[in-house]
Design an enzyme around this catalytic site. Structure first.
Site, PDB file in Angstrom:
ATOM      1  N   GLY A 115       9.801  -9.950 -30.133  1.00 37.83           N
ATOM      2  CA  GLY A 115       9.647 -10.704 -28.891  1.00 37.83           C
ATOM      3  C   GLY A 115      10.454 -11.984 -28.932  1.00 37.83           C
ATOM      4  O   GLY A 115      10.984 -12.385 -29.977  1.00 37.83           O
ATOM      5  N   ASP A 116      10.553 -12.601 -27.764  1.00 35.15           N
ATOM      6  CA  ASP A 116      11.293 -13.854 -27.637  1.00 35.15           C
ATOM      7  C   ASP A 116      10.399 -14.847 -26.923  1.00 35.15           C
ATOM      8  O   ASP A 116      10.041 -14.628 -25.759  1.00 35.15           O
ATOM      9  CB  ASP A 116      12.590 -13.631 -26.852  1.00 35.15           C
ATOM     10  CG  ASP A 116      13.517 -14.829 -26.933  1.00 35.15           C
ATOM     11  OD1 ASP A 116      13.214 -15.749 -27.727  1.00 35.15           O
ATOM     12  OD2 ASP A 116      14.532 -14.847 -26.211  1.00 35.15           O
ATOM     13  N   THR A 165       8.867 -19.074 -26.331  1.00 35.87           N
ATOM     14  CA  THR A 165       9.345 -20.350 -25.823  1.00 35.87           C
ATOM     15  C   THR A 165      10.147 -21.106 -26.867  1.00 35.87           C
ATOM     16  O   THR A 165      11.178 -21.709 -26.567  1.00 35.87           O
ATOM     17  CB  THR A 165       8.147 -21.211 -25.393  1.00 35.87           C
ATOM     18  OG1 THR A 165       7.336 -20.456 -24.503  1.00 35.87           O
ATOM     19  CG2 THR A 165       8.613 -22.475 -24.708  1.00 35.87           C
ATOM     20  N   TYR A 166       9.677 -21.051 -28.100  1.00 35.00           N
ATOM     21  CA  TYR A 166      10.274 -21.889 -29.132  1.00 35.00           C
ATOM     22  C   TYR A 166      11.053 -21.093 -30.159  1.00 35.00           C
ATOM     23  O   TYR A 166      11.608 -21.674 -31.079  1.00 35.00           O
ATOM     24  CB  TYR A 166       9.182 -22.703 -29.827  1.00 35.00           C
ATOM     25  CG  TYR A 166       8.242 -23.350 -28.849  1.00 35.00           C
ATOM     26  CD1 TYR A 166       8.707 -24.373 -28.018  1.00 35.00           C
ATOM     27  CD2 TYR A 166       6.927 -22.937 -28.731  1.00 35.00           C
ATOM     28  CE1 TYR A 166       7.859 -24.963 -27.103  1.00 35.00           C
ATOM     29  CE2 TYR A 166       6.075 -23.525 -27.825  1.00 35.00           C
ATOM     30  CZ  TYR A 166       6.546 -24.537 -27.003  1.00 35.00           C
ATOM     31  OH  TYR A 166       5.713 -25.126 -26.082  1.00 35.00           O
ATOM     32  N   VAL A 220      10.835 -13.673 -32.460  1.00 34.34           N
ATOM     33  CA  VAL A 220      10.020 -13.091 -33.523  1.00 34.34           C
ATOM     34  C   VAL A 220      10.626 -11.760 -33.916  1.00 34.34           C
ATOM     35  O   VAL A 220      10.886 -10.902 -33.062  1.00 34.34           O
ATOM     36  CB  VAL A 220       8.556 -12.908 -33.077  1.00 34.34           C
ATOM     37  CG1 VAL A 220       7.729 -12.336 -34.224  1.00 34.34           C
ATOM     38  CG2 VAL A 220       7.965 -14.224 -32.600  1.00 34.34           C
ATOM     39  N   LYS A 244       9.447 -15.579 -37.622  1.00 35.45           N
ATOM     40  CA  LYS A 244       9.708 -16.356 -36.411  1.00 35.45           C
ATOM     41  C   LYS A 244      10.857 -17.314 -36.683  1.00 35.45           C
ATOM     42  O   LYS A 244      10.763 -18.180 -37.556  1.00 35.45           O
ATOM     43  CB  LYS A 244       8.458 -17.120 -35.976  1.00 35.45           C
ATOM     44  CG  LYS A 244       8.623 -17.814 -34.641  1.00 35.45           C
ATOM     45  CD  LYS A 244       7.298 -18.296 -34.092  1.00 35.45           C
ATOM     46  CE  LYS A 244       7.483 -18.846 -32.689  1.00 35.45           C
ATOM     47  NZ  LYS A 244       6.209 -19.277 -32.082  1.00 35.45           N
ATOM     48  N   ASP A 251      -1.509 -23.766 -27.273  1.00 27.98           N
ATOM     49  CA  ASP A 251      -0.806 -22.686 -26.561  1.00 27.98           C
ATOM     50  C   ASP A 251      -1.585 -21.376 -26.675  1.00 27.98           C
ATOM     51  O   ASP A 251      -1.024 -20.330 -26.994  1.00 27.98           O
ATOM     52  CB  ASP A 251       0.608 -22.531 -27.116  1.00 27.98           C
ATOM     53  CG  ASP A 251       1.514 -21.739 -26.174  1.00 27.98           C
ATOM     54  OD1 ASP A 251       1.144 -21.596 -24.990  1.00 27.98           O
ATOM     55  OD2 ASP A 251       2.572 -21.263 -26.612  1.00 27.98           O
TER      56      ASP A 251
END
Length: 623
Positions: A11-12, A14-15, A18, A33, A125
């Site tokens: 996945g991609d 916000t920061y 992964v 990450k 978050d």
């Protein structure tokens, strides 16, 4: 990073992005990450105050941060791998979750969150994407503590879902917020688990506040004065809305669930419960066993055989450990309750169970019992020399037991067994091969005259063969001759019994049978075959006039007098040992010229000269 092989992108965020990786050393699957921001020194990385502490946090509902790597100005976080997140789990559902499943998921989330808050962190978050899981049975919180330090200012459109779980104070740009923002997010996630769709799906920060007002209603200034101050500083005016009952929006939720969500979704962060308080809500006080099931271990292992073993599962419900079986359950069927073990303690028949008193009461109401086995008053002589179960020499010598592995049984029945006598079993086992007098007992027929009516209730494990079968065996005689302490010149068959005509009470050996005792309570006693009828079962068995070795004391220089041990002597004075040897039992010396000594007289020992022992006089004349 050369120790890990990246496999595919998961996945991609916000920061950072992964990636799924694999350890080249262990083959373990990990989640890597890679942070988008560059770090040009380790000092910058260590300025992330969570980095050091996150590695120390270890909880079953928190994703473990295994390692932090800085390479080519890029920062990598190595986490344990989980196959899916809660968002994917909800997205793949084609029907609603049962409330029991939701309760289990929520309990695990709150357990992990309470652990994080306890250690001084708050997530900032919380969202379904950051709740990794292995099916609904196991849920772990990921990415906590990184948001604040690694926060950039990306466009909100990059990661729209985060907004749906933001607390009102964050939406109103409060500069002071803390762990209650995580509790708000958990309340939103809980509602989404029931509905399988977000509760506040705002398209912008302002729209998000409108969505909240549509459900919760417009907050009153008296209810949340800080919120009105934040709104006025932003030139924002709350829309006027009428609250909607959550039960209308979430009809499949129980009243306790509605109450818990209402408390967590409070406008005022000060009025929201903490994660620990939420765990104590009646919603979780049910008979359901909460927490991950044992099946998640198998599912995780099937996913990756090299996967690191899961950390200990949370004890979501304080399950009371199963108590060990009570000692009463273990001694069911035993003839008497087991007391503190004392060497050579007399054994009471099973029929005395109802009247048996604790040791302290016995010492107050009765004279101290003799070290001899209990002898039944006026017991008639058994034909053919047969014995009842109260024959003492068998117990003291431990020569009869059911099988080779029944030692523990004998100890449980407390048949004269004590810890101090256990070593003697090894000696017995060595001698059994050569001249064993031991015989396995056979079941006693119900109509046999082997025992009187008073010991019919004894378990079959204590059934003994008749004495005639044992005492007449040549090997038995040889064995007892070896074990006894016969001395040259002493013929125990010629000694007589004192007060042989008196009745014998098993509890009054010291005052009825021996009116004049040599010791404080004790007396001396010799056995003869002619006295068998007077002494009941013990003398019947003791046809050879043998006195048990543990009750003997050697007196004066050459053991010229054979005395019984003082009846009130402590057990520590008589160390159990089956090996023959002189000087084994130490004790006080008695006057050999005392009255009632019907034993063969011997010459008095030669006194020692100048305090030295004359060994020739002591041993030479009698050996």
């Amino acid at each position: 990073m050369n120790r890990y092989t990246t496999m595919r992108q998961l996945g991609d965020g916000t920061y950072g992005s992964v990636l799924m990786g694999k350890s080249n050393e262990s083959g373990e699957l990990v989640a890597i990450k890679r942070m988008k921001r560059k770090f040009y020194s380790w000092d910058e990385c260590m300025n992330l105050r969570e980095v050091k502490s996150l590695k120390k946090l270890n909880h079953a509902n928190v994703i473990k941060l295994k390692e932090v790597i800085r390479e080519n100005d890029h920062l990598y976080f190595i986490f344990e791998y989980m196959k899916e997140n809660l968002y994917q789990l909800m997205k793949d559902r084609n029907k609603l979750f049962p409330e029991s499943v939701i309760r289990n998921i929520m309990y695990q989330i709150l357990q992990g969150l309470a652990f994080i808050h306890k250690h001084g962190f708050f997530h900032r978050d919380m969202k379904p994407e950051n709740l990794l899981c292995m099916g609904p049975e196991l849920v772990k919180i990921a990415d906590f503590g990184l948001a604040r330090e690694l926060r950039s200012q990306p466009p909100y459109t990059d990661y729209v879902s985060t907004r749906w779980y933001r607390a009102p104070e964050v939406l109103l740009r409060s500069s002071v917020y803390s762990s209650p923002i995580d509790v708000w997010a958990v309340g939103s996630i809980m509602a989404e688990l029931y509905m399988l769709r977000p509760l506040f799906p705002g398209t912008s920060e302002v729209d998000e506040i409108f969505k909240i007002c549509q459900v919760l209603g417009t907050p009153k200034k008296s209810d949340w004065p800080e919120g009105y101050q934040l709104a006025s500083s932003m030139n924002f005016r709350f829309p006027q809305c009428v609250p909607i009952n959550l039960k209308t929006l979430i009809p499949n939720a129980s009243n306790e669930a509605i109450q818990l969500m209402t408390e967590m979704l409070n406008w005022d962060p000060k009025k929201r419960p903490t994660a620990s308080q939420a765990l104590k809500h009646p919603y979780f006080q049910v008979g359901q066993v909460l927490g991950p099931s044992s099946n998640h271990l198998e599912s995780k292992q099937s996913l990756n055989k090299q996967l690191q073993p899961l950390e200990s599962k949370p004890s979501l419900v304080e399950v009371e450990p199963k108590p060990l079986p009570d000692i009463i359950d273990q001694v069911v069927g035993q003839p008497q309750p087991k007391t503190s073990q004392q060497p050579l303690q007399p054994i009471q028949p099973p029929q005395n169970l109802s009247v048996q008193q604790p040791p302290k009461q016995q010492s107050q109401e009765k004279p101290p019992q003799t070290l001899f086995p209990s002898i039944v008053k006026n017991m008639p002589t058994k034909p053919n020399g047969t014995l009842s179960h109260k024959s003492g020499r068998r117990r003291w010598g431990q020569t009869i037991f059911k099988s080779g592995d029944s030692w523990e049984e004998l100890e449980d029945y407390d048949f004269g067994a004590s810890h101090s006598k256990k070593p003697s079993m090894g000696v017995f086992k060595e001698k059994r091969k050569k001249d064993s007098p031991f015989r396995l007992p056979e079941p006693v027929p119900s109509g046999s005259n082997h025992s009187t009516g008073e010991n019919k209730s004894l378990p079959a494990v204590t059934s003994l063969k008749s004495d005639s079968e044992l005492s007449t065996a040549p090997t038995s005689k040889q064995y007892y001759l070896k074990q006894s302490r016969y001395l040259p010149g002493v013929n125990p068959k010629k000694v007589s019994l004192i007060a042989s005509g008196k009745e014998i009470n098993p509890h009054t050996w010291s005052n009825q049978l021996f009116p004049k005792s040599l010791g404080p309570v004790g007396a001396e006693l010799a056995f003869k075959r002619s006295n068998a009828g007077n002494l009941g079962s013990y003398a019947t068995y003791n046809q050879s006039g043998y006195i048990p070795s543990f009750l003997k004391k050697e007196v004066q220089s050459a053991g010229q007098r054979i005395h019984l041990a003082p009846l009130n002597a402590t057990a520590s004075e008589y160390t159990w040992n089956t090996k023959t040897g002189r000087g084994q039992f130490s004790g006080r010396t008695y006057n050999p010229t005392a009255k009632n000594l019907n034993i063969v007289n011997r010459a008095q020992p030669i006194p020692s000269v100048h305090g030295r022992t004359d060994w020739v006089a002591k041993y030479g004349g009698h050996r």
